[in-house]
Write a protein that holds these residues in place. Structure first.
Motif, PDB file in Angstrom:
ATOM      1  N   VAL A 153      65.080  71.989 -75.212  1.00 26.25           N
ATOM      2  CA  VAL A 153      64.026  71.203 -75.865  1.00 26.25           C
ATOM      3  C   VAL A 153      64.455  69.745 -75.971  1.00 26.25           C
ATOM      4  O   VAL A 153      63.627  68.837 -75.911  1.00 26.25           O
ATOM      5  CB  VAL A 153      63.686  71.800 -77.247  1.00 26.25           C
ATOM      6  N   ARG A 154      65.744  69.503 -76.070  1.00 28.93           N
ATOM      7  CA  ARG A 154      66.237  68.126 -76.145  1.00 28.93           C
ATOM      8  C   ARG A 154      65.886  67.339 -74.892  1.00 28.93           C
ATOM      9  O   ARG A 154      65.648  66.140 -74.964  1.00 28.93           O
ATOM     10  CB  ARG A 154      67.745  68.127 -76.357  1.00 28.93           C
ATOM     11  N   VAL A 155      65.879  68.003 -73.765  1.00 33.74           N
ATOM     12  CA  VAL A 155      65.529  67.325 -72.511  1.00 33.74           C
ATOM     13  C   VAL A 155      64.096  66.827 -72.578  1.00 33.74           C
ATOM     14  O   VAL A 155      63.792  65.714 -72.150  1.00 33.74           O
ATOM     15  CB  VAL A 155      65.733  68.264 -71.305  1.00 33.74           C
ATOM     16  N   VAL A 156      63.210  67.631 -73.150  1.00 32.66           N
ATOM     17  CA  VAL A 156      61.813  67.220 -73.295  1.00 32.66           C
ATOM     18  C   VAL A 156      61.724  65.962 -74.137  1.00 32.66           C
ATOM     19  O   VAL A 156      60.968  65.041 -73.823  1.00 32.66           O
ATOM     20  CB  VAL A 156      60.978  68.366 -73.916  1.00 32.66           C
ATOM     21  N   ARG A 157      62.530  65.896 -75.180  1.00 37.88           N
ATOM     22  CA  ARG A 157      62.528  64.711 -76.040  1.00 37.88           C
ATOM     23  C   ARG A 157      62.996  63.482 -75.264  1.00 37.88           C
ATOM     24  O   ARG A 157      62.394  62.415 -75.360  1.00 37.88           O
ATOM     25  CB  ARG A 157      63.430  64.953 -77.242  1.00 37.88           C
ATOM     26  N   VAL A 158      64.043  63.617 -74.479  1.00 32.50           N
ATOM     27  CA  VAL A 158      64.554  62.488 -73.705  1.00 32.50           C
ATOM     28  C   VAL A 158      63.510  62.019 -72.698  1.00 32.50           C
ATOM     29  O   VAL A 158      63.280  60.815 -72.541  1.00 32.50           O
ATOM     30  CB  VAL A 158      65.876  62.860 -72.998  1.00 32.50           C
ATOM     31  N   VAL A 159      62.856  62.954 -72.031  1.00 31.07           N
ATOM     32  CA  VAL A 159      61.820  62.600 -71.059  1.00 31.07           C
ATOM     33  C   VAL A 159      60.694  61.844 -71.741  1.00 31.07           C
ATOM     34  O   VAL A 159      60.204  60.838 -71.224  1.00 31.07           O
ATOM     35  CB  VAL A 159      61.299  63.855 -70.336  1.00 31.07           C
ATOM     36  N   ARG A 160      60.287  62.306 -72.900  1.00 29.14           N
ATOM     37  CA  ARG A 160      59.195  61.629 -73.624  1.00 29.14           C
ATOM     38  C   ARG A 160      59.587  60.206 -74.009  1.00 29.14           C
ATOM     39  O   ARG A 160      58.797  59.269 -73.874  1.00 29.14           O
ATOM     40  CB  ARG A 160      58.837  62.433 -74.865  1.00 29.14           C
ATOM     41  N   ILE A 161      60.808  60.032 -74.468  1.00 30.39           N
ATOM     42  CA  ILE A 161      61.273  58.691 -74.839  1.00 30.39           C
ATOM     43  C   ILE A 161      61.329  57.789 -73.608  1.00 30.39           C
ATOM     44  O   ILE A 161      60.898  56.629 -73.660  1.00 30.39           O
ATOM     45  CB  ILE A 161      62.645  58.770 -75.538  1.00 30.39           C
ATOM     46  N   MET A 162      61.838  58.317 -72.508  1.00 28.57           N
ATOM     47  CA  MET A 162      61.897  57.525 -71.279  1.00 28.57           C
ATOM     48  C   MET A 162      60.509  57.106 -70.818  1.00 28.57           C
ATOM     49  O   MET A 162      60.314  55.980 -70.369  1.00 28.57           O
ATOM     50  CB  MET A 162      62.592  58.319 -70.171  1.00 28.57           C
ATOM     51  N   GLN A 163      59.551  58.002 -70.927  1.00 26.31           N
ATOM     52  CA  GLN A 163      58.191  57.653 -70.518  1.00 26.31           C
ATOM     53  C   GLN A 163      57.639  56.532 -71.374  1.00 26.31           C
ATOM     54  O   GLN A 163      57.032  55.595 -70.863  1.00 26.31           O
ATOM     55  CB  GLN A 163      57.280  58.865 -70.611  1.00 26.31           C
ATOM     56  N   LYS A 164      57.852  56.617 -72.671  1.00 25.29           N
ATOM     57  CA  LYS A 164      57.322  55.581 -73.549  1.00 25.29           C
ATOM     58  C   LYS A 164      57.984  54.237 -73.307  1.00 25.29           C
ATOM     59  O   LYS A 164      57.335  53.199 -73.361  1.00 25.29           O
ATOM     60  CB  LYS A 164      57.509  55.987 -75.013  1.00 25.29           C
ATOM     61  N   LEU A 165      59.282  54.245 -73.057  1.00 29.17           N
ATOM     62  CA  LEU A 165      59.997  52.985 -72.927  1.00 29.17           C
ATOM     63  C   LEU A 165      59.798  52.310 -71.576  1.00 29.17           C
ATOM     64  O   LEU A 165      59.607  51.104 -71.493  1.00 29.17           O
ATOM     65  CB  LEU A 165      61.495  53.209 -73.156  1.00 29.17           C
TER      66      LEU A 165
END
Length: 103
Positions: free
Chosen positions: A63-75
């Protein structure tokens, strides 16, 4: 300091950032922490069957990977070119594969 978007506006106040964190990620982070704790306790005290269950619990770390992907998309994702986006996506896929093998 970090910032967060609320209603389309960027805020840098720590109180606003903390509220957004508690609304969006605190429950997930707490769940992952409890999964890690449970898996470690079961690994050290359980039978082989329980150890298999504990290792299955560790897969929830993905699930942590999903969080990192979401942050990368936003940034980054929408502020860069198509080639750079494809490179980032390929890197994230490789990162996910590496993390899955590590778990």
């Amino acid at each position: 300091n970090k910032g967060t978007y609320v209603g389309g506006q960027l805020f840098f106040r720590r109180s606003v950032i903390a509220v957004q964190y508690f609304k969006q990620w605190f429950a997930i982070d707490l769940l992952l922490l409890l999964v890690d704790l449970t898996a470690n306790v079961l690994d050290s005290t359980g039978t082989p069957g329980i150890r298999v269950f504990a290792s299955a619990c560790r897969t929830l770390k993905f699930v942590r990977v999903v969080r990192v992907v979401r942050i990368m998309q936003k940034l980054l994702f929408w502020s860069i070119g198509v080639v750079a986006r494809l490179a980032i996506q390929a890197t994230l896929i490789a990162l996910c594969a590496a993390m899955a093998c590590h778990i």
